[in-house]
Design a protein around this motif. Sequence first.
Motif, PDB file in Angstrom:
ATOM      1  N   ALA A 109      22.992  10.247 -51.315  1.00 47.76           N
ATOM      2  CA  ALA A 109      23.630  10.104 -50.005  1.00 47.76           C
ATOM      3  C   ALA A 109      24.864  11.010 -49.913  1.00 47.76           C
ATOM      4  N   TYR A 136      20.001  14.567 -48.042  1.00 43.46           N
ATOM      5  CA  TYR A 136      19.442  14.183 -46.737  1.00 43.46           C
ATOM      6  C   TYR A 136      19.587  15.314 -45.724  1.00 43.46           C
ATOM      7  N   CYS A 158      17.930  15.589 -57.315  1.00 38.16           N
ATOM      8  CA  CYS A 158      17.838  14.123 -57.343  1.00 38.16           C
ATOM      9  C   CYS A 158      17.450  13.587 -55.975  1.00 38.16           C
ATOM     10  N   LEU A 159      16.194  13.830 -55.604  1.00 37.27           N
ATOM     11  CA  LEU A 159      15.686  13.420 -54.286  1.00 37.27           C
ATOM     12  C   LEU A 159      14.649  12.319 -54.429  1.00 37.27           C
ATOM     13  N   GLY A 160      14.432  11.821 -55.656  1.00 37.17           N
ATOM     14  CA  GLY A 160      13.341  10.879 -55.918  1.00 37.17           C
ATOM     15  C   GLY A 160      12.042  11.651 -56.091  1.00 37.17           C
ATOM     16  N   ALA A 161      11.106  11.068 -56.846  1.00 35.00           N
ATOM     17  CA  ALA A 161       9.806  11.714 -57.066  1.00 35.00           C
ATOM     18  C   ALA A 161       8.819  11.224 -55.999  1.00 35.00           C
ATOM     19  N   GLY A 184      15.757  11.936 -60.217  1.00 33.36           N
ATOM     20  CA  GLY A 184      15.729  10.675 -59.470  1.00 33.36           C
ATOM     21  C   GLY A 184      17.105  10.179 -59.059  1.00 33.36           C
ATOM     22  N   GLY A 185      17.431   8.963 -59.473  1.00 36.96           N
ATOM     23  CA  GLY A 185      18.667   8.332 -59.021  1.00 36.96           C
ATOM     24  C   GLY A 185      19.884   8.615 -59.899  1.00 36.96           C
ATOM     25  N   ARG A 211      17.806  -3.565 -64.619  1.00 37.06           N
ATOM     26  CA  ARG A 211      17.760  -3.015 -63.267  1.00 37.06           C
ATOM     27  C   ARG A 211      17.104  -4.017 -62.318  1.00 37.06           C
ATOM     28  N   ARG A 221       7.861  -2.577 -57.137  1.00 40.14           N
ATOM     29  CA  ARG A 221       7.606  -1.314 -57.845  1.00 40.14           C
ATOM     30  C   ARG A 221       7.321  -1.575 -59.315  1.00 40.14           C
TER      31      ARG A 221
HETATM   32  N1  UDP Z   1      17.167  10.634 -52.076  1.00 36.87           N
HETATM   33  C1  UDP Z   1      17.603  11.789 -51.483  1.00 36.87           C
HETATM   34  N2  UDP Z   1      16.919  12.290 -50.404  1.00 36.87           N
HETATM   35  C2  UDP Z   1      15.821  11.670 -49.907  1.00 36.87           C
HETATM   36  C3  UDP Z   1      15.355  10.491 -50.539  1.00 36.87           C
HETATM   37  C4  UDP Z   1      16.055  10.010 -51.647  1.00 36.87           C
HETATM   38  O1  UDP Z   1      18.589  12.382 -51.894  1.00 36.87           O
HETATM   39  O2  UDP Z   1      15.254  12.166 -48.930  1.00 36.87           O
HETATM   40  C5  UDP Z   1      17.915  10.126 -53.240  1.00 36.87           C
HETATM   41  C6  UDP Z   1      18.381   8.693 -53.153  1.00 36.87           C
HETATM   42  O3  UDP Z   1      19.592   8.633 -52.419  1.00 36.87           O
HETATM   43  C7  UDP Z   1      18.561   8.345 -54.620  1.00 36.87           C
HETATM   44  C8  UDP Z   1      17.465   9.182 -55.291  1.00 36.87           C
HETATM   45  O4  UDP Z   1      17.068  10.154 -54.345  1.00 36.87           O
HETATM   46  O5  UDP Z   1      19.816   8.809 -55.057  1.00 36.87           O
HETATM   47  C9  UDP Z   1      16.220   8.391 -55.681  1.00 36.87           C
HETATM   48  O6  UDP Z   1      16.549   7.332 -56.445  1.00 36.87           O
HETATM   49  P1  UDP Z   1      15.455   6.383 -57.102  1.00 36.87           P
HETATM   50  O7  UDP Z   1      16.198   5.461 -57.998  1.00 36.87           O
HETATM   51  O8  UDP Z   1      14.527   5.828 -56.052  1.00 36.87           O
HETATM   52  O9  UDP Z   1      14.608   7.449 -57.905  1.00 36.87           O
HETATM   53  P2  UDP Z   1      13.782   7.272 -59.224  1.00 36.87           P
HETATM   54  O10 UDP Z   1      14.762   7.526 -60.328  1.00 36.87           O
HETATM   55  O11 UDP Z   1      13.221   5.870 -59.227  1.00 36.87           O
HETATM   56  O12 UDP Z   1      12.766   8.368 -59.026  1.00 36.87           O
END
Ligand code: UDP
Length: 240
Positions: A109, A136, A158-161, A184-185, A211, A221
């Motif tokens: 964010a 975003y 770090c946009l998520g997979a 990811g996050g 978590r 999930r």
């Molecule tokens: N996120 C982002 N843009 C998007 C969708 C998600 O930046 O369009 C970010 C979200 O804010 C978070 C990360 O991607 O910081 C995803 O986190 P999550 O824990 O779901 O990812 P994981 O580690 O489980 O793949």
Amino acid sequence: MRTDVLGVAFDNVTIDEAVDRALALLEEEGPHLVVTPNPEIVQRAEKDPEFAGILAQADLVLPDGVGVIYAAKILGRPLRARVPGIDFASALMVRAAGLGKRLYLLGAAPGVAEQAAVNLRAACPGLVVCGAHDGYFKEDGPVIENIRAAQADIVFVCLGAPKQEKWIAANGEAAGARLYVGLGGSLDVFAGRVERAPEGFQRLGLEWLYRLMKEPSRAGRMAKLPLFLVSAAGARLRGK
Ligand code: UDP
């Protein structure tokens, strides 16, 4: 030789070896891709051939999460170590700082990547965080230009997979960095917005449980994990 776990081929490396390989990739023209699949991502790749293709082409495929380690064991081809993406990233930053490499943070964010940059500079003396951008955005062009102008060597995406891996495959070359890591996050953790599990949980491979306790909404999930292990057992029985 990589180790196949239900369709995703993992590098059978320790965290130190993974960082050594990443540093070697930084010495070659890019773009190079590091991915850190957990069971959820392996299951996603089964249903998304484009994503599976990107994972297969990645330069380093690291087993993030104890579920992948269990599945590999059930399949009869154990992996040597769990390499959580965030631990790999932390170790890579320490080594990269000593080499003067430039790191760019993309995702999460608005404000989170900037806060992560402040915290990481403080935690890792000498680290050059050359830019940051939230995840975003509507258009890729300005983000690509920003990474290119920052002359980043490494980008944590770090946009998520699978969004982050697809973004890297489509834009990594244009953005000009040598190494892209899908994490990811992780920026939420580096920014102090999300807490990591205490060390005891991490050591026991129970980070997912912590978590889940903190964010019960993730239960849906995570309920897929037992099914993932059942698939591994099924594949083993079928001799795969
Ligand atoms: N996120 C982002 N843009 C998007 C969708 C998600 O930046 O369009 C970010 C979200 O804010 C978070 C990360 O991607 O910081 C995803 O986190 P999550 O824990 O779901 O990812 P994981 O580690 O489980 O793949």
